[in-house]
Design an enzyme around this catalytic site. Structure first.
Site, short mmCIF file in Angstrom:
data_model
loop_
_atom_site.label_atom_id
_atom_site.label_comp_id
_atom_site.label_asym_id
_atom_site.label_seq_id
_atom_site.Cartn_x
_atom_site.Cartn_y
_atom_site.Cartn_z
N ARG A 260 1.72 7.76 0.78
CA ARG A 260 2.48 7.56 2.01
C ARG A 260 2.25 6.13 2.49
NH1 ARG A 260 4.70 11.31 0.40
NH2 ARG A 260 5.06 13.36 1.35
N GLU A 289 10.70 3.00 6.28
CA GLU A 289 11.64 3.00 5.17
C GLU A 289 13.05 3.28 5.67
OE1 GLU A 289 8.35 4.63 1.93
OE2 GLU A 289 9.90 5.99 2.67
N HIS A 308 10.77 3.78 -3.03
CA HIS A 308 10.44 5.20 -2.91
C HIS A 308 11.16 6.02 -4.00
CE1 HIS A 308 8.87 8.25 0.25
NE2 HIS A 308 8.86 8.81 -0.95
#
Length: 342
Positions: A260, A289, A308
């Site tokens: 994370r 993000e 990601h």
């Protein structure tokens, strides 16, 4: 709404009455999970389905107010939105993490929330070693150099743009030793690396060669050549990678984060990279993000960033969709599975 039938779900002495034959399902942000190469069709047998590529915050209430099943990946569901949902009976996540949903409040209202566990293990482990290989060898760096004519103009039969690192014999430190951490260790063993791991739950790893449990985080930082993070985001793990931690790492160390984003203090990591306190980093997650344009890691030295995508391989998303389908079927049958707010 016309309901053809219902069942009673008994979960730890709590009763939930659920419509099962005709329901409205709303998917709030389906684009990243299924950009068109997978199918949502199985949901149609339960009733109406509305699929949105993405949902801005101001549209959540409008789109979910009459839904029986609400499906989300990263679209947040707070108390404010939940209170406006007139029919919600089940929240299905398209992710392992569930911090975007107020699970405790949904539990108070008798609404189960199911996540997607253990679907991306090999995809994440694969990306970890993609980062490690790039940092150790510089495939992209050297390929670009060749295409720019540097090999054609070289007086020798070979050249290299940076010191190259052989992984065999190096020590990898793994913070968080669940399924993903274990898969990373499996690959590290194939490279004949030494392994130091730190976990809140110590398990028997006696079958592994060259493995030991770290005494603490300092022990791991001081002895690892590569440190990779696979821990959940909690108050305790937030900004684990901070200036103090980085000061204890080897100058030749690589930091990898695929867990994370907030596990890393991005300013501290950027400072360590730019000042040469560590050798490199690879991150697939950031604190925000998409990132702000002034995120310090975007311009940090020897820092590789992917958007990601550790979970995004077709096979990985196909597995995710299979678990999602099972979660829906289990809920409909009256026995919800993978419930994160029991």
């Amino acid at each position: 709404k016309f309901l053809l039938g219902c069942v009673t779900i008994n979960s730890k002495a709590k009763l939930y009455r659920k419509a099962v034959f005709y329901m409205k399902t709303v998917i709030l942000d389906g684009k990243t999970t299924n950009p068109g190469d997978l199918s949502w069709d199985f949901l149609k047998k339960y009733g109406e389905v509305e699929i949105f590529d993405r949902t801005p915050r101001e549209k959540i209430v409008e789109r979910t107010h009459d839904a029986d099943i609400v499906v989300t990946n990263k679209t947040p569901l707070t108390r404010a939105e939940i209170d406006k949902m007139q029919n919600v009976k089940f929240v299905a996540l398209l992710s392992t993490g569930y911090n975007v949903v107020d699970c405790a409040y949904l539990k108070e209202k008798g609404i189960p929330v199911s996540n997607i566990p253990a679907y991306s293990t090999m995809g994440v482990a694969q990306l970890v070693f993609a980062f490690i290989s790039e940092l150790a060898v510089g495939v992209a760096l050297h390929s670009d150099a060749v295409k720019n004519g540097e090999w054609s103009n070289c007086p020798d039969f070979c050249f290299w743009k940076k010191p190259l690192t052989e992984l065999s014999g190096k020590t990898i430190g793994i913070v968080g030793f669940g399924k993903i951490g274990g898969a990373v260790a499996d690959i590290a063993e194939a490279y004949k690396m030494n392994i130091i791991a730190l976990s809140g739950h110590v398990t028997d790893q006696s079958a592994r060669k060259n493995f030991r449990w770290a005494k603490n985080l300092d022990d791991l930082a001081e002895n690892a050549d590569i440190i990779t993070f696979h821990c959940p985001l909690t108050k305790e793990t937030e900004k684990t990678v901070n200036a103090e931690f980085l000061s204890k790492c080897k100058k030749t160390a690589f930091i990898i984060n695929t867990s994370r984003g907030p596990v890393v203090d991005e300013n501290a990591l950027a400072d360590a990279l730019n000042s040469g306190k560590i050798a490199g980093a690879g991150v697939d997650v950031l604190s925000t993000e998409p990132p702000a344009k002034d995120n310090p890691l975007l311009t940090a030295k020897n820092c590789f960033i992917t958007p990601h995508i550790a979970w995004a391989a077709f096979e990985t998303r196909e597995r995710l969709m299979g678990i999602f389908k099972s979660n829906i079927e289990a809920f409909v049958s009256g026995k919800p599975i993978n419930v994160v707010n029991p």
